[in-house]
Design an enzyme around this catalytic site. Structure first.
Site, PDB file in Angstrom:
ATOM      1  N   ASP A 147      -3.117   4.646  -2.366  1.00 58.02           N
ATOM      2  CA  ASP A 147      -4.186   5.185  -1.519  1.00 58.02           C
ATOM      3  C   ASP A 147      -4.700   6.524  -2.071  1.00 58.02           C
ATOM      4  O   ASP A 147      -3.912   7.392  -2.451  1.00 58.02           O
ATOM      5  CB  ASP A 147      -3.590   5.397  -0.113  1.00 58.02           C
ATOM      6  CG  ASP A 147      -4.638   5.678   0.935  1.00 58.02           C
ATOM      7  OD1 ASP A 147      -5.466   4.794   1.192  1.00 58.02           O
ATOM      8  OD2 ASP A 147      -4.615   6.787   1.507  1.00 58.02           O
TER       9      ASP A 147
ATOM     10  N   HIS B 106     -11.072  -3.059   4.128  1.00 66.62           N
ATOM     11  CA  HIS B 106     -10.972  -2.612   5.522  1.00 66.62           C
ATOM     12  C   HIS B 106     -11.804  -1.349   5.752  1.00 66.62           C
ATOM     13  O   HIS B 106     -11.894  -0.886   6.883  1.00 66.62           O
ATOM     14  CB  HIS B 106      -9.501  -2.356   5.848  1.00 66.62           C
ATOM     15  CG  HIS B 106      -8.925  -1.253   5.023  1.00 66.62           C
ATOM     16  ND1 HIS B 106      -8.770  -1.347   3.653  1.00 66.62           N
ATOM     17  CD2 HIS B 106      -8.517  -0.014   5.355  1.00 66.62           C
ATOM     18  CE1 HIS B 106      -8.285  -0.213   3.201  1.00 66.62           C
ATOM     19  NE2 HIS B 106      -8.113   0.612   4.206  1.00 66.62           N
ATOM     20  N   ASP B 107     -12.369  -0.775   4.702  1.00 67.31           N
ATOM     21  CA  ASP B 107     -13.205   0.428   4.840  1.00 67.31           C
ATOM     22  C   ASP B 107     -14.703   0.115   4.720  1.00 67.31           C
ATOM     23  O   ASP B 107     -15.534   0.819   5.284  1.00 67.31           O
ATOM     24  CB  ASP B 107     -12.860   1.452   3.740  1.00 67.31           C
ATOM     25  CG  ASP B 107     -11.441   1.987   3.853  1.00 67.31           C
ATOM     26  OD1 ASP B 107     -10.907   2.042   4.981  1.00 67.31           O
ATOM     27  OD2 ASP B 107     -10.868   2.359   2.809  1.00 67.31           O
TER      28      ASP B 107
ATOM     29  N   GLU C 274      -6.665   3.625  -5.819  1.00 69.61           N
ATOM     30  CA  GLU C 274      -7.938   3.786  -5.109  1.00 69.61           C
ATOM     31  C   GLU C 274      -8.603   5.045  -5.635  1.00 69.61           C
ATOM     32  O   GLU C 274      -8.098   6.157  -5.441  1.00 69.61           O
ATOM     33  CB  GLU C 274      -7.736   3.907  -3.591  1.00 69.61           C
ATOM     34  CG  GLU C 274      -9.080   3.894  -2.861  1.00 69.61           C
ATOM     35  CD  GLU C 274      -9.033   4.397  -1.424  1.00 69.61           C
ATOM     36  OE1 GLU C 274      -9.981   4.134  -0.687  1.00 69.61           O
ATOM     37  OE2 GLU C 274      -8.067   5.076  -1.042  1.00 69.61           O
TER      38      GLU C 274
ATOM     39  N   ASP D  20       0.871  -1.173   0.000  1.00 69.79           N
ATOM     40  CA  ASP D  20       0.000   0.000   0.000  1.00 69.79           C
ATOM     41  C   ASP D  20       0.909   1.224   0.000  1.00 69.79           C
ATOM     42  O   ASP D  20       1.788   1.353   0.864  1.00 69.79           O
ATOM     43  CB  ASP D  20      -0.844  -0.026   1.291  1.00 69.79           C
ATOM     44  CG  ASP D  20      -2.228   0.544   1.103  1.00 69.79           C
ATOM     45  OD1 ASP D  20      -2.321   1.652   0.561  1.00 69.79           O
ATOM     46  OD2 ASP D  20      -3.201  -0.114   1.510  1.00 69.79           O
TER      47      ASP D  20
END
Ligand code: GLC
Length: 523
Positions: free
Chosen positions: A205, A330-331, A268, A103
Site C-alpha cells: 500500500d 476498490h479506490d 502501489e 495487502d
C-alpha cells in the site's frame, strides 16, 4: 519491446484478481464478507481463469479506512475469520493452482495499534520514534504545510505530549517512521510471518509514501490547483513522498521476498512515468516486481490518448521491467460506470491483450456499472473529508451479486453497502449461463490468453489506425495475433484480414469495417 529467453516467473504470464473481502461473500450473516466466503467462492475465481488473488486487508482493524488502518500486522480481524481460516484459505487457493497475495500496509498503522498507544503515551516511550512526531511551528500551528491525501493538514495535535504526529491519510492512520531501525525490523518480521505461512507475495500500500524528507520542509504549492481538485493537490508532494530512502527499503523488501523463492511484490505507486519506472530498481538492486500502473484508470477513454499512453509507458520501462495494467480497484470508479457496458467489453479485451500483467477487480467481470449510494448509506471516510468533490469510493465497493436470491446471494442480511440496482439480472449465476454476458466474455478472453503465448508474454507493436480505433499486434515465437478495438459507438472503415478468434459482439464480424463498440482478436 523485445522479449528475453530467461525462464518466466508465474506473475509475468499470469492474471491477478483483486478481492475486496468485505464485499465478496458473507457466510456469517452480518452483511459483511469474510474469509470463509472467499473459500466458498473459489470455484468462481478458478472458472474465471485467473492465476492469483490479491486480497485487500484482512488484519485486525477498527475499520476507520476499512482495513487500511491495521491494528495488528500478524493476525486476522474476527470480522473476517481467524488464522486457522486463513490457513485453510491459503491451502484451498494453492490446491487449485492459484496464488495468494496479501495487502501489506507499511506507511501507517491504526491509532489503535499497541505500538501507537505506546508511542503517544509519553515523549520518553521507547516506541515514541516508531511514529513521526514533531514540535509545533513557532506560531503553535502544524510543523509544515503538508496535506493529508484525504484532505486537511497531515498533522494532528496531541495535547497530552505537546507535539504533532504525521498522518498522510486519516488522523486515525498515523504514519510509521521507517527511519527507526526497530520499527523497520518489526515490519520485516510481519512480512516474514506471512511469507513463512506460504503467501505468494504482497501488494504494498502507498509504497512511495513510506519515507519523508529529513527536516520536513514545506511542499511547494501547486500552481495548477483549482478548487474542483482535491485539497491534497494544493501542494506538490516533493518532500512527503518518493524519497531515495524509500527505494532502499523497497530493495530490502525485495531481497526478503526473493529469499523465499518465487514471490511477487506489487507496489502501489502513483507517479509520472520516469519516477514510476525507478521503482523497478536495477538488476543489481531490484525493487518491486510490478509498480502498479494506473494509467488506464487515470486517462480518458480515447483512442489517441490511450495510444500515446501505451507507447509512453512502454518506452519508459527499463529493459528488465515487466509492464502491468489495472482497470479498476476498490479506490477507482467502476470501468462500466465510466464508459458504459458496450465499451467495458472493449476495455476487457484491451486489458487482457496488452503486454503486461493485468489486474482485474471483482465485479468488473459481471460489468457492475453505476451504483447510486443514498446519502445515509455512505461509508467511505474519504467522502466525509471532502463531501463536495463526490470522490467517495463506496461506488466501487458494493457487494458481489451472486444470484437472484435475497440480497443477491451475497448475504442473508442487508449488505453493508447497497447492491448494484440491476442485481436480479446482473449476477454471476445468470451470466454464467448466458454466452453473450460480460462474464462469458471474460472467461473466453482468459482462456484464449492462457492458450496463446503471444498474448500472455509476447512482444507488442502498436499499428497505425483511423481515429477512434486502437490496433496492435502481439507476437511470440512466430505466433502473431492482431487486436483491433473500436473505442466509439460508430462504425469505422478498416480493411482487416484474418480469422476472428474472439469478438466483443455476437454476430459475425464484417471485413472492411469495425462495427460500433467492436473489439477483435485476429489470427
Ligand atoms: C491506498 C488504498 C486505499 C487506502 C489508502 C490508505 O491507496 O488503496 O484504499 O485508503 O491507501 O491506506
Amino acid at each position: 519491446m523485445p522479449s528475453t529467453t530467461r525462464p518466466r516467473p508465474w506473475w509475468e504470464s499470469g492474471t491477478i484478481y483483486q478481492i475486496y473481502p468485505r464485499s465478496f461473500y458473507d457466510t456469517t450473516g452480518d452483511g459483511v464478507g469474510d474469509l470463509t466466503g472467499v473459500i466458498e467462492k473459489l470455484d468462481h475465481v478458478s472458472s474465471l481463469g485467473v492465476d492469483a488473488i490479491w486480497l485487500s486487508p484482512i488484519f485486525p482493524s477498527p475499520m476507520a479506512d476499512f482495513g487500511y488502518d491495521v491494528a495488528d500486522y500478524t493476525d486476522i480481524d474476527p470480522l473476517f475469520g481467524d488464522l486457522a481460516t486463513f490457513d485453510r484459505l491459503l491451502a484451498e487457493v494453492h490446491a487449485r493452482g492459484l496464488k495468494l497475495i496479501l495487502d501489506f500496509v507499511p506507511n501507517h498503522s491504526s491509532d489503535h495499534h499497541p505500538w501507537f498507544r505506546e508511542s503517544r503515551s509519553s515523549r520518553d516511550d521507547p516506541k515514541r520514534d516508531w511514529y513521526i512526531w514533531h514540535d509545533p511551528a513557532p506560531d503553535g500551528g502544524p510543523p509544515n504545510n503538508w496535506i493529508s491525501d484525504f484532505g486537511g493538514s497531515a498533522w494532528e495535535w496531541d495535547a497530552a505530549t505537546g507535539q504533532y504526529y504525521l498522518h498522510a491519510f486519516l488522523k486515525s492512520q498515523p504514519d510509521l517512521n521507517w527511519r527507526n531501525p526497530d520499527l523497520r525490523a518489526a515490519m520485516f518480521d510481519a512480512m516474514r510471518f506471512w511469507l513463512d505461512r506460504g503467501v505468494d507475495g504482497f501488494r504494498i500500500d502507498v509504497l512511495w509514501h513510506i519515507v519523508k524528507a529529513e527536516g520536513f520542509p514545506d511542499n511547494p504549492p501547486n500552481p495548477d490547483w483549482t478548487p474542483d481538485k482535491t485539497e491534497r493537490d494544493k501542494v506538490i508532494q516533493l518532500y512527503s513522498a518518493d524519497q531515495p530512502e524509500a527505494h532502499a527499503i523497497a530493495a530490502e523488501m525485495r531481497a526478503l521476498a526473493d529469499s523465499y523463492g518465487s514471490r511477487v511484490l506489487i507496489g502501489e505507486i502513483f507517479l509520472p512515468n520516469a519516477a514510476h519506472a525507478r521503482w523497478y530498481g536495477t538488476p543489481q538492486r531490484p525493487e518491486v516486481h510490478l509498480p502498479f500502473n494506473f494509467q488506464l484508470v487515470e486517462n480518458p477513454w480515447d483512442a489517441d490518448v490511450l495510444r500515446r499512453t501505451i507507447a509512453d509507458y512502454a518506452a519508459s520501462l527499463p529493459s528488465w521491467g515487466w509492464p502491468n495494467w489495472v482497470f479498476g480497484s476498490h479506490d477507482a470508479a467502476r470501468i462500466a460506470a465510466r464508459i458504459g457496458e458496450a465499451q467495458a467489453r472493449v476495455a476487457a479485451l484491451l486489458l487482457l491483450t496488452l503486454r503486461g500483467t493485468p489486474t482485474l477487480y471483482q465485479g468488473d467481470e459481471v460489468g457492475i456499472g453505476r451504483v447510486p449510494i443514498p446519502p445515509e448509506r455512505i461509508r467511505d471516510p474519504q467522502h466525509f473529508r471532502q463531501p463536495s468533490l463526490n470522490i467517495g469510493r463506496d461506488r466501487s465497493r458494493t457487494p458481489m451479486p451472486w444470484d437472484k436470491s435475497a440480497f443477491a446471494g451475497f448475504s442473508t442480511a442487508e449488505p453493508w453497502l447497497p447492491l448494484n440496482p440491476d442485481w436480479p439480472e446482473r449476477n454471476v449465476a445468470a451470466q454464467s449461463v448466458d454466452p453473450s454476458s460480460m462474464l462469458s466474455l471474460y472467461r473466453r478472453l482468459l482462456t484464449i490468453r492462457r492458450q496463446t503465448p503471444a498474448l500472455a508474454i509476447g512482444d507488442m507493436k502498436l499499428l497505425d489506425a483511423p481515429s477512434g480505433m486502437l490496433a496492435y499486434i502481439r507476437m511470440q515465437a512466430g505466433e502473431l495475433r492482431t487486436i483491433l478495438l473500436n473505442l466509439t459507438d460508430s462504425p469505422i472503415a478498416f480493411d482487416w484480414q484474418g480469422d476472428v478468434l474472439l469478438s466483443t459482439l455476437e454476430s459475425p464480424a464484417n471485413p472492411g469495417q469495425l462495427r460500433p463498440n467492436e473489439g477483435l482478436i485476429l489470427a
